[in-house]
Design a protein around this motif. Structure first.
Motif, PDB file in Angstrom:
ATOM      1  N   TYR A  96    -100.311   6.927 -39.122  1.00 13.62           N
ATOM      2  CA  TYR A  96    -101.644   6.316 -39.172  1.00 13.62           C
ATOM      3  C   TYR A  96    -102.617   7.025 -38.235  1.00 13.62           C
ATOM      4  CZ  TYR A  96    -105.384   3.067 -38.042  1.00 13.62           C
ATOM      5  OH  TYR A  96    -106.612   2.520 -37.794  1.00 13.62           O
ATOM      6  N   SER A 156    -103.539  10.279 -40.083  1.00 13.79           N
ATOM      7  CA  SER A 156    -104.292  10.150 -41.338  1.00 13.79           C
ATOM      8  C   SER A 156    -105.491   9.222 -41.209  1.00 13.79           C
ATOM      9  CB  SER A 156    -103.374   9.637 -42.457  1.00 13.79           C
ATOM     10  OG  SER A 156    -102.890   8.337 -42.144  1.00 13.79           O
ATOM     11  N   ASP A 204    -105.575   6.219 -42.390  1.00 18.67           N
ATOM     12  CA  ASP A 204    -105.620   5.378 -43.590  1.00 18.67           C
ATOM     13  C   ASP A 204    -104.982   4.027 -43.262  1.00 18.67           C
ATOM     14  OD1 ASP A 204    -105.783   4.293 -46.076  1.00 18.67           O
ATOM     15  OD2 ASP A 204    -104.627   5.862 -47.103  1.00 18.67           O
ATOM     16  N   LYS A 261    -105.112   1.295 -45.119  1.00 17.75           N
ATOM     17  CA  LYS A 261    -104.515   0.694 -46.313  1.00 17.75           C
ATOM     18  C   LYS A 261    -103.080   1.170 -46.508  1.00 17.75           C
ATOM     19  CE  LYS A 261    -108.249  -1.524 -47.453  1.00 17.75           C
ATOM     20  NZ  LYS A 261    -108.299  -3.017 -47.379  1.00 17.75           N
ATOM     21  N   GLU A 262    -102.863   2.459 -46.277  1.00 16.23           N
ATOM     22  CA  GLU A 262    -101.508   2.988 -46.391  1.00 16.23           C
ATOM     23  C   GLU A 262    -100.597   2.400 -45.319  1.00 16.23           C
ATOM     24  OE1 GLU A 262     -98.365   5.272 -47.940  1.00 16.23           O
ATOM     25  OE2 GLU A 262    -100.344   4.738 -48.753  1.00 16.23           O
ATOM     26  N   ARG A 290     -99.619  -1.043 -46.443  1.00 17.37           N
ATOM     27  CA  ARG A 290     -98.608  -1.015 -47.506  1.00 17.37           C
ATOM     28  C   ARG A 290     -97.231  -0.680 -46.951  1.00 17.37           C
ATOM     29  NH1 ARG A 290     -95.887   2.377 -50.420  1.00 17.37           N
ATOM     30  NH2 ARG A 290     -96.765   4.146 -49.273  1.00 17.37           N
ATOM     31  N   CYS A 291     -97.175   0.270 -46.042  1.00 18.47           N
ATOM     32  CA  CYS A 291     -95.893   0.638 -45.448  1.00 18.47           C
ATOM     33  C   CYS A 291     -95.309  -0.506 -44.621  1.00 18.47           C
ATOM     34  CB  CYS A 291     -96.060   1.883 -44.572  1.00 18.47           C
ATOM     35  SG  CYS A 291     -96.482   3.376 -45.492  1.00 18.47           S
TER      36      CYS A 291
END
Length: 473
Positions: free
Chosen positions: A343, A346, A348, A350-351, A354-355
């Motif tokens: 994180y 990146s 991100d 949202k990713e 999700r993870c």
């Protein structure tokens, strides 16, 4: 005694009117009594004797009539006519039954029928099995009975469950598979399926379970692979498995619409099934040269690659991964640290969300909060500080991390701040700033902010102290 009475009567004759009726009036009766008293001349053994044989005959007739009327009056229970004590006919009097107790305990039929025996030999009545100690013998079939049928002698009666059709199959089996995703007990699923008469729909069970698992989580896919391995033998056979996977490969174009990664997932299911020996090793080779669908070809290629990797030492047993509750704590901590590092690189969020969901450990999210704050304390610069605050904000708004888990993560940092300060001298200062920013962004409440520990300032003794530090109270 009878001879003496007869001799006495012969010696004392008495005139009696033979034309009188057996039923006389009261005056005549009294008159007869006076005449009888006049003719009494002796007493034999305490018995008064009449003076003539005609009087004896008349008395006998009166006594007989009196007994007959008394018997009728007892039957009528007081209704009708009766006789007085003098033998007179009395009308309209009600006489109570002479022996009600005998009538109450009488077991004879009240209709006047029967032989007067107890009912059914004393063993009848409602809810009575029979006489005590009575043993019932098997009933013999009468071959002369007009309803006798030879085919009924060897009949065996069993409860027959009708086979499931296509309409009822999905309604019945789908809840069983969905409940299995919650409890994970394969024996219970096998018992429930054994009670059903699947019939020709038996080969549809694996295809239904796999299609439901494609839309579920990775842990549910792992449970599905275990279920297929445990059902092969007690409930299903290898031919049923092959028919089911053939159907799934034909339906891949439709499955891709709901699950874009269905070909790769189907290849993993096939590789796992071959590894668990519920599909033959030649199953993939049987499709060579006769596959026209690109999705089917991708699934078979994926399965072949995984099987080749397994020969090189890669295990396929846990290719789906284990559920959060089944993973060791050290592995979960390692994956959370990797998630945070990805994180930071990146950015991100949202990713990252999700993870974190894929880990399936909502009860262990306080560890994620703890590791994130420790990373902020150990980092240099403002980038990590701001990115972790943004991640906490998005996770709290989406309720992926609950208030309780967020609070527990902060409290764990408060407890370990003294040890962290050994490696990070500015840990107290950075933590105070991070907690204040978290409160301003509505990530934590006032109580949790006030619990934040702070390190007191060092105060030195003035002039000549020699660098001695004052002890803190």
């Amino acid at each position: 005694m009878a001879a003496d009475c007869e001799a006495w009567l012969n010696s004392n004759p008495v005139e009696v009117d033979n034309g009188s009726d057996s039923f006389v009036s009261e005056d005549e009766n009294n008159g007869g009594a006076l005449t009888a008293n006049k003719n009494i001349s002796n007493e034999i053994n305490g018995n008064w004797l009449l003076s003539s044989s005609s009087s004896i005959h008349e008395a006998r007739l009166k006594a007989k009539a009196k007994r007959r009327l008394r018997k009728n009056s007892s039957r009528d229970s007081g209704r009708g006519d009766s006789l007085s004590d003098n033998g007179d006919l009395v009308r309209g009097t009600s006489v109570a039954p002479t022996s009600p107790k005998s009538k109450l305990l009488d077991r004879r039929s009240r209709l006047g029928k029967g032989r007067g025996l107890p009912k059914k030999g004393g063993a009848g009545g409602k809810g009575v099995w029979g006489r005590s100690g009575e043993v019932y013998e098997p009933e013999h079939v009468d071959e002369k009975d007009p309803n006798y049928d030879e085919a009924q002698e060897n009949c065996v009666y069993e409860t027959v469950v009708p086979p499931l059709d296509e309409r009822d199959f999905e309604k019945t089996v789908t809840p069983i598979v969905q409940e299995y995703f919650e409890h994970g007990d394969t024996n219970e699923v096998a018992e429930l399926l054994a009670d059903l008469n699947l019939g020709p729909m038996r080969s549809e069970v694996p295809s239904l379970a796999v299609s439901l698992a494609l839309e579920a989580k990775a842990s549910h896919r792992e449970l599905t692979s275990r279920l297929l391995a445990d059902l092969c033998g007690p409930v299903l056979i290898r031919s049923d498995m092959e028919k089911s996977f053939d159907k799934l490969l034909r339906e891949l174009p439709d499955l891709v619409l709901d699950t874009p990664g269905a070909p790769q997932l189907m290849g993993q299911f096939i590789a796992r099934a071959v590894r668990d020996q519920i599909l033959s090793k030649s199953y993939i080779e049987g499709y060579k040269g006769r596959v026209g669908c690109e999705y089917t070809r991708a699934a078979l290629d994926r399965a072949a690659v995984l099987l080749k990797m397994s020969k090189g030492g890669v295990r396929i047993d846990n290719q789906w991964g284990a559920g959060g509750g089944q993973r060791p704590v050290t592995q979960l901590v390692k994956e959370m640290n990797l998630l945070l590092k990805e994180y930071i690189l990146s950015g991100d969020s949202k990713e990252a969300e999700r993870c974190l969901k894929d880990l399936e450990v909502p009860h262990f999210h306080h560890e994620f909060v703890y590791e994130a704050i420790v990373m902020v304390l150990e980092s240099k610069g403002e980038k990590t500080f701001k990115m972790v605050l943004q991640l906490f904000k998005s996770l709290s708004v989406s309720s992926i991390i609950t208030v309780d888990q967020m609070r527990r993560g902060y409290e764990r940092v408060y407890m370990d701040i003294a040890e962290i300060n050994i490696d990070v001298p500015r840990a107290y200062f950075i933590l105070e700033q991070f907690v204040e920013k978290s409160f301003n962004m509505a990530i934590i409440d006032v109580k949790l902010r006030d619990l934040c520990p702070c390190r007191g300032r060092k105060r030195f003794v003035s002039e000549g102290d020699g660098g001695v530090i004052k002890t803190e109270s």
